[in-house]
Design an enzyme around this catalytic site. Structure first.
Site, PDB file in Angstrom:
ATOM      1  N   HIS A 183      42.747  66.814   5.735  1.00  0.00           N
ATOM      2  CA  HIS A 183      43.207  65.443   5.937  1.00  0.00           C
ATOM      3  C   HIS A 183      42.037  64.584   6.404  1.00  0.00           C
ATOM      4  O   HIS A 183      41.297  64.963   7.313  1.00  0.00           O
ATOM      5  CB  HIS A 183      44.332  65.432   6.976  1.00  0.00           C
ATOM      6  CG  HIS A 183      45.129  64.163   6.995  1.00  0.00           C
ATOM      7  ND1 HIS A 183      45.587  63.552   5.853  1.00  0.00           N
ATOM      8  CD2 HIS A 183      45.564  63.389   8.024  1.00  0.00           C
ATOM      9  CE1 HIS A 183      46.271  62.457   6.176  1.00  0.00           C
ATOM     10  NE2 HIS A 183      46.268  62.338   7.486  1.00  0.00           N
ATOM     11  N   CYS A 231      66.872  42.305  22.827  1.00  0.00           N
ATOM     12  CA  CYS A 231      67.848  43.154  23.517  1.00  0.00           C
ATOM     13  C   CYS A 231      68.087  44.414  22.688  1.00  0.00           C
ATOM     14  O   CYS A 231      67.532  44.576  21.605  1.00  0.00           O
ATOM     15  CB  CYS A 231      69.180  42.432  23.689  1.00  0.00           C
ATOM     16  SG  CYS A 231      69.068  40.763  24.330  1.00  0.00           S
ATOM     17  N   MET A 232      68.952  45.290  23.178  1.00  0.00           N
ATOM     18  CA  MET A 232      69.223  46.530  22.457  1.00  0.00           C
ATOM     19  C   MET A 232      69.816  46.256  21.074  1.00  0.00           C
ATOM     20  O   MET A 232      69.420  46.879  20.090  1.00  0.00           O
ATOM     21  CB  MET A 232      70.177  47.412  23.261  1.00  0.00           C
ATOM     22  CG  MET A 232      70.400  48.776  22.637  1.00  0.00           C
ATOM     23  SD  MET A 232      71.574  49.795  23.544  1.00  0.00           S
ATOM     24  CE  MET A 232      70.618  50.236  24.989  1.00  0.00           C
ATOM     25  N   ASP A 233      70.760  45.327  21.004  1.00  0.00           N
ATOM     26  CA  ASP A 233      71.496  45.114  19.755  1.00  0.00           C
ATOM     27  C   ASP A 233      71.422  43.683  19.238  1.00  0.00           C
ATOM     28  O   ASP A 233      72.023  43.365  18.215  1.00  0.00           O
ATOM     29  CB  ASP A 233      72.984  45.452  19.965  1.00  0.00           C
ATOM     30  CG  ASP A 233      73.158  46.744  20.703  1.00  0.00           C
ATOM     31  OD1 ASP A 233      72.640  47.768  20.220  1.00  0.00           O
ATOM     32  OD2 ASP A 233      73.786  46.742  21.786  1.00  0.00           O
ATOM     33  N   TYR A 263      67.156  38.520  28.920  1.00  0.00           N
ATOM     34  CA  TYR A 263      66.849  39.418  30.042  1.00  0.00           C
ATOM     35  C   TYR A 263      65.521  39.048  30.690  1.00  0.00           C
ATOM     36  O   TYR A 263      64.557  38.726  29.993  1.00  0.00           O
ATOM     37  CB  TYR A 263      66.723  40.863  29.546  1.00  0.00           C
ATOM     38  CG  TYR A 263      68.036  41.546  29.255  1.00  0.00           C
ATOM     39  CD1 TYR A 263      68.983  41.745  30.264  1.00  0.00           C
ATOM     40  CD2 TYR A 263      68.314  42.020  27.981  1.00  0.00           C
ATOM     41  CE1 TYR A 263      70.175  42.401  29.997  1.00  0.00           C
ATOM     42  CE2 TYR A 263      69.500  42.678  27.695  1.00  0.00           C
ATOM     43  CZ  TYR A 263      70.428  42.862  28.706  1.00  0.00           C
ATOM     44  OH  TYR A 263      71.597  43.506  28.439  1.00  0.00           O
TER      45      TYR A 263
HETATM   46  C1  LIG Z   1      51.203  61.545   6.248  1.00  0.00           C
HETATM   47  C2  LIG Z   1      50.185  62.285   5.527  1.00  0.00           C
HETATM   48  C3  LIG Z   1      49.694  61.808   4.304  1.00  0.00           C
HETATM   49  C4  LIG Z   1      50.042  60.448   3.757  1.00  0.00           C
HETATM   50  O1  LIG Z   1      49.257  59.485   4.421  1.00  0.00           O
HETATM   51  P1  LIG Z   1      49.249  57.972   3.922  1.00  0.00           P
HETATM   52  O2  LIG Z   1      48.244  57.326   4.789  1.00  0.00           O
HETATM   53  O3  LIG Z   1      50.617  57.463   4.146  1.00  0.00           O
HETATM   54  O4  LIG Z   1      48.888  58.030   2.491  1.00  0.00           O
HETATM   55  C5  LIG Z   1      48.830  62.609   3.590  1.00  0.00           C
HETATM   56  N1  LIG Z   1      48.467  63.812   4.063  1.00  0.00           N
HETATM   57  C6  LIG Z   1      48.892  64.294   5.233  1.00  0.00           C
HETATM   58  C7  LIG Z   1      48.439  65.625   5.688  1.00  0.00           C
HETATM   59  C8  LIG Z   1      49.745  63.548   6.016  1.00  0.00           C
HETATM   60  O5  LIG Z   1      50.160  64.012   7.194  1.00  0.00           O
END
Ligand SMILES: *Cc1c(COP(=O)(O)O)cnc(C)c1O
Length: 359
Positions: A158, A303-305, A256
Site C-alpha cells: 500500500h 444536534c443529534m437529530d 445547545y
Molecule cells: C482502502 C484501500 C485502498 C483504496 O484506497 P483509495 O484511496 O480509496 O483508492 C486500496 N488499498 C488498500 C490496501 C486499502 O486499504
C-alpha cells in the site's frame, strides 16, 4: 421511508467513473473495486453488482462480514479482505471462497492451515501491515512458506503518500522495494501483484497487474489539492427537508451551548438531520447547506437529530422544501475541507439510519 434525511446515489455515474478510470490502466492491468465500509457509505451490494455488470472481476473489502454479504448478493469474482480477520473466520473464508490478506508472518502461522486463498501484504514504508520489505530475502522466505500452507495467489503493498506530488520520491521508493520482493518470488508465478490505490493508479501507475480503485470510483479525491480526470464526478447527494421556519431577533441565541448570538432579525430553518445521521458536529457554525441553490450557513451547534440554518436571504422558503446537504456545488470533499478531514470520512460517516436511494 424517505423524506427526513436520505442519500441519492447515481449508480450510472459510478460505472461511468470506472469507465474513465479504465483509461488509466496499463494493458496488463485490471481494476479492483474497493468496496469496503459499505462502499465508502454508498452501499456495497448495489455498487459491486453494477461494477460486476460493467466487467469488474476483483473486489476488496475490510472484513469477512462484508465479503460474505457480497457473495450472498451474487458477486462472483475474487473478493480480497485487505486486513486482519479473526482466525475463527477461516471456515467462512473457505465456504465463500474469500481471499484473505496475510498481515504478518505470525498471523500466517496462527491462521489454521486450510483450503483458502491468501495474499501476502508487504510493508514498503507505511508501517501498517505486511512483511517488511526492508528485508526482501526474509519476505521471500515467508511468502514461500505461505505458499506451502495456503493457496497463495498474490502479494500487495500500500502506497501511503501517492496523493502527494511532493512525495514522489518516497512513493517510487515504495514501488521499488515492492518490485524487489516480487522479483524474488517470481518462481511462484503469482496471479496478482499489486501496489496501486486510486492516487497511484492515476499518478504513479508503473507496476502491478491490479489497480485498487477506491475513492475515485465514488468521484471523490484522495486529497483536496488533487485534480481528478475530466468527467469523474461524485455519485452521492445527501438531502433533507425544512421541518420548521422561525424568525429570531437580536438578543436571542441559537442551539445547545448558546454558541450563536443573533445580531439582526433572522429567519432560521430547522433541518431534521444531525450528527447521529453522520452530519459532523464540527460543522456547527461552520457548514453550509443549499436551499433552492442558495447557501444557508449552519447556525449554532449541530444536534443529534436536527440542526438550524440561516435562510434569511433566501426567497420563498417553505416548510418541506428540499435541503441539499451534499451535492454537486458542495460535495463531500468540500465539506471535509471545511472541517479539516477527508471526503472518505464524510461519506463513510453517513449513518445507516439514512436510507440510500438509487437513481
Ligand atoms: C482502502 C484501500 C485502498 C483504496 O484506497 P483509495 O484511496 O480509496 O483508492 C486500496 N488499498 C488498500 C490496501 C486499502 O486499504
Amino acid at each position: 421511508m424517505f423524506g427526513r434525511s436520505w442519500v441519492e446515489i447515481d449508480i450510472a455515474a459510478c460505472v461511468q467513473n470506472y469507465q474513465i478510470l479504465k483509461g488509466f490502466l496499463l494493458p496488463n492491468q485490471e481494476g479492483m473495486a474497493v468496496v469496503k465500509a459499505n462502499a465508502y457509505g454508498h452501499g456495497d451490494c448495489r455498487i459491486a453488482s453494477a461494477l460486476q455488470d460493467a466487467g469488474v472481476r476483483n473486489f476488496a473489502v475490510s472484513n469477512v462480514e462484508e465479503a460474505v454479504r457480497l457473495r450472498k448478493a451474487g458477486i462472483q469474482g475474487q473478493i480480497l479482505i485487505l486486513g486482519y480477520s479473526p482466525v475463527e473466520a477461516v471456515g467462512l473464508l473457505q465456504e465463500y471462497d474469500i481471499t484473505q490478506a496475510i498481515v504478518s508472518e505470525a498471523y500466517g502461522r496462527l491462521l489454521p492451515s486450510a483450503d483458502i486463498k491468501v495474499q501476502a501484504a508487504i510493508d514498503t514504508g507505511m508501517n501498517r501491515i505486511g512483511l517488511d520489505a526492508d528485508h526482501p530475502q526474509e519476505c521471500a522466505r515467508v511468502i514461500h512458506e505461505l505458499n506451502r500452507k495456503f493457496h497463495l495467489n498474490g502479494i500487495f503493498t500500500h502506497l501511503c503518500v501517492a496523493d502527494d506530488a511532493s512525495e514522489n520520491e518516497f512513493t517510487q521508493g515504495q514501488v521499488q522495494k515492492f518490485r524487489e520482493v516480487a522479483e524474488l518470488v517470481s518462481d511462484l508465478n503469482l496471479e496478482y501483484v499489486h501496489c496501486n490505490n486510486s492516487a497511484a493508479g492515476l499518478w504513479h501507475n508503473t507496476y502491478g497487474n491490479l489497480v485498487r480503485l477506491g475513492i475515485v470510483l465514488y468521484g471523490l479525491k484522495p486529497a483536496y489539492e488533487n485534480v481528478l480526470p475530466e468527467g469523474i464526478r461524485p455519485i452521492l447527494q445527501w438531502k433533507s427537508i425544512i421541518a420548521m421556519l422561525k424568525d429570531v431577533y437580536p438578543g436571542e441565541t441559537v442551539g445547545y451551548g448558546r454558541t450563536y448570538a443573533v445580531r439582526k432579525p433572522m429567519r432560521l430553518a430547522t433541518i431534521p438531520t444531525g450528527y447521529a445521521d453522520g452530519y459532523d458536529r464540527r460543522l456547527s457554525n461552520r457548514g453550509t447547506v443549499l436551499i433552492h441553490g442558495y447557501r444557508a450557513p449552519v447556525v449554532g451547534r449541530v444536534c443529534m437529530d436536527q440542526m438550524m440554518v440561516d435562510v434569511t436571504d433566501i426567497p420563498e422558503v417553505d416548510l418541506g422544501d428540499e435541503v441539499l446537504l451534499l451535492g454537486k456545488e458542495y460535495n463531500a470533499d468540500d465539506m471535509a475541507a471545511d472541517i479539516g478531514t477527508i471526503g472518505y470520512e464524510i461519506v463513510c460517516g453517513i449513518s445507516e439510519r439514512v436510507p440510500r436511494k438509487y437513481i
